[in-house]
Write a protein that holds these residues in place. Structure first.
Motif, PDB file in Angstrom:
ATOM      1  N   UNK A  45      52.344 -20.458  -8.119  1.00 54.72           N
ATOM      2  CA  UNK A  45      51.993 -20.512  -6.694  1.00 54.72           C
ATOM      3  C   UNK A  45      53.076 -19.842  -5.855  1.00 54.72           C
ATOM      4  N   UNK A  46      54.322 -20.074  -6.201  1.00 54.41           N
ATOM      5  CA  UNK A  46      55.422 -19.457  -5.460  1.00 54.41           C
ATOM      6  C   UNK A  46      55.426 -17.939  -5.634  1.00 54.41           C
ATOM      7  N   UNK A  47      55.153 -17.463  -6.836  1.00 52.94           N
ATOM      8  CA  UNK A  47      55.082 -16.016  -7.067  1.00 52.94           C
ATOM      9  C   UNK A  47      53.945 -15.406  -6.244  1.00 52.94           C
ATOM     10  N   UNK A  48      52.821 -16.112  -6.193  1.00 49.05           N
ATOM     11  CA  UNK A  48      51.680 -15.642  -5.395  1.00 49.05           C
ATOM     12  C   UNK A  48      52.039 -15.628  -3.903  1.00 49.05           C
ATOM     13  N   UNK A  49      52.678 -16.687  -3.439  1.00 49.42           N
ATOM     14  CA  UNK A  49      53.084 -16.751  -2.037  1.00 49.42           C
ATOM     15  C   UNK A  49      54.088 -15.655  -1.686  1.00 49.42           C
ATOM     16  N   UNK A  50      54.941 -15.310  -2.639  1.00 51.34           N
ATOM     17  CA  UNK A  50      55.895 -14.216  -2.396  1.00 51.34           C
ATOM     18  C   UNK A  50      55.144 -12.901  -2.179  1.00 51.34           C
ATOM     19  N   UNK A  51      54.123 -12.654  -2.999  1.00 50.41           N
ATOM     20  CA  UNK A  51      53.317 -11.444  -2.831  1.00 50.41           C
ATOM     21  C   UNK A  51      52.597 -11.458  -1.480  1.00 50.41           C
ATOM     22  N   UNK A  52      52.063 -12.616  -1.112  1.00 55.99           N
ATOM     23  CA  UNK A  52      51.387 -12.752   0.182  1.00 55.99           C
ATOM     24  C   UNK A  52      52.373 -12.550   1.342  1.00 55.99           C
ATOM     25  N   UNK A  53      53.591 -13.022   1.150  1.00 58.97           N
ATOM     26  CA  UNK A  53      54.626 -12.878   2.165  1.00 58.97           C
ATOM     27  C   UNK A  53      54.919 -11.396   2.415  1.00 58.97           C
ATOM     28  N   UNK A  54      55.047 -10.637   1.345  1.00 58.06           N
ATOM     29  CA  UNK A  54      55.315  -9.204   1.470  1.00 58.06           C
ATOM     30  C   UNK A  54      54.159  -8.507   2.183  1.00 58.06           C
ATOM     31  N   UNK A  55      52.941  -8.832   1.783  1.00 59.54           N
ATOM     32  CA  UNK A  55      51.760  -8.229   2.423  1.00 59.54           C
ATOM     33  C   UNK A  55      51.673  -8.608   3.897  1.00 59.54           C
ATOM     34  N   UNK A  56      51.976  -9.859   4.209  1.00 62.64           N
ATOM     35  CA  UNK A  56      51.882 -10.295   5.607  1.00 62.64           C
ATOM     36  C   UNK A  56      52.958  -9.631   6.455  1.00 62.64           C
ATOM     37  N   UNK A  57      54.122  -9.371   5.882  1.00 62.91           N
ATOM     38  CA  UNK A  57      55.162  -8.675   6.639  1.00 62.91           C
ATOM     39  C   UNK A  57      54.734  -7.229   6.911  1.00 62.91           C
ATOM     40  N   UNK A  58      54.233  -6.571   5.869  1.00 58.67           N
ATOM     41  CA  UNK A  58      53.844  -5.168   6.016  1.00 58.67           C
ATOM     42  C   UNK A  58      52.692  -4.984   6.996  1.00 58.67           C
ATOM     43  N   UNK A  59      51.812  -5.972   7.080  1.00 58.37           N
ATOM     44  CA  UNK A  59      50.683  -5.871   8.011  1.00 58.37           C
ATOM     45  C   UNK A  59      50.998  -6.499   9.370  1.00 58.37           C
ATOM     46  N   UNK A  60      52.250  -6.926   9.542  1.00 61.54           N
ATOM     47  CA  UNK A  60      52.717  -7.561  10.777  1.00 61.54           C
ATOM     48  C   UNK A  60      51.851  -8.761  11.154  1.00 61.54           C
ATOM     49  N   UNK A  61      51.521  -9.549  10.146  1.00 60.09           N
ATOM     50  CA  UNK A  61      50.666 -10.717  10.339  1.00 60.09           C
ATOM     51  C   UNK A  61      51.413 -11.865  11.011  1.00 60.09           C
ATOM     52  N   UNK A  62      50.685 -12.612  11.797  1.00 62.02           N
ATOM     53  CA  UNK A  62      51.274 -13.801  12.427  1.00 62.02           C
ATOM     54  C   UNK A  62      51.535 -14.904  11.398  1.00 62.02           C
ATOM     55  N   UNK A  63      51.040 -14.734  10.172  1.00 65.85           N
ATOM     56  CA  UNK A  63      51.205 -15.747   9.135  1.00 65.85           C
ATOM     57  C   UNK A  63      52.516 -15.619   8.369  1.00 65.85           C
ATOM     58  N   UNK A  64      53.269 -14.559   8.603  1.00 66.66           N
ATOM     59  CA  UNK A  64      54.530 -14.366   7.885  1.00 66.66           C
ATOM     60  C   UNK A  64      55.463 -15.578   8.018  1.00 66.66           C
ATOM     61  N   UNK A  65      55.757 -16.054   9.232  1.00 63.34           N
ATOM     62  CA  UNK A  65      56.650 -17.223   9.337  1.00 63.34           C
ATOM     63  C   UNK A  65      56.071 -18.469   8.671  1.00 63.34           C
TER      64      UNK A  65
END
Length: 123
Positions: free
Chosen positions: A33-53
């Motif tokens: 789950x943590x590895x998956x969340x890390x991938x999601x974190x990178x994607x959310x940063x690159x897309x400037x998502x409000x979900x990054x924090x």
């Protein structure tokens, strides 16, 4: 609210030693789950998502409850970045990012991500 609560859990001089003393995560499902969340974190940063924090907060909270993985260090550095960018709190964000570097150890993949956040985006 999620960010403020997480900030209170991990910032301050006493909390640095608490973070460094957490055990390693043993639950394989949580590690995945943590590895998956890390991938999601990178994607959310690159897309400037409000979900990054929010993703960074969730990763840190899971780590506080179940222990550290290498992905936890990226989550902690990302939380530090969020503290600086969302709250303008450099005095708490930068030391937190430095703590994530010391927890990461010598894993070059993780250190590359964390140092990019710490020295490229925060400092």
């Amino acid at each position: 609210q999620e960010m403020l609560g997480t900030k209170q859990l991990v910032t301050g001089p006493l909390n640095e030693s608490k973070l460094k003393s957490l055990p390693e995560m043993t639950d394989s499902t949580k590690k995945e789950a943590m590895a998956f969340l890390e991938e999601m974190l990178i994607c959310s940063y690159q897309s400037q998502s409000i979900y990054f924090p929010l993703l960074a907060c969730r990763m840190v909270r899971i780590s506080l409850k179940y222990g550290w993985t290498k992905s936890s260090c990226v989550g902690l550095a990302s939380l530090a970045l969020s503290l600086v960018t969302v709250f303008g709190d450099f005095s708490e964000g930068y030391p937190l990012a430095k703590t994530s570097i010391s927890i990461a150890g010598s894993d070059k993949r993780v250190l590359c991500s964390i140092m990019n956040i710490t020295y490229g985006m925060i400092n």
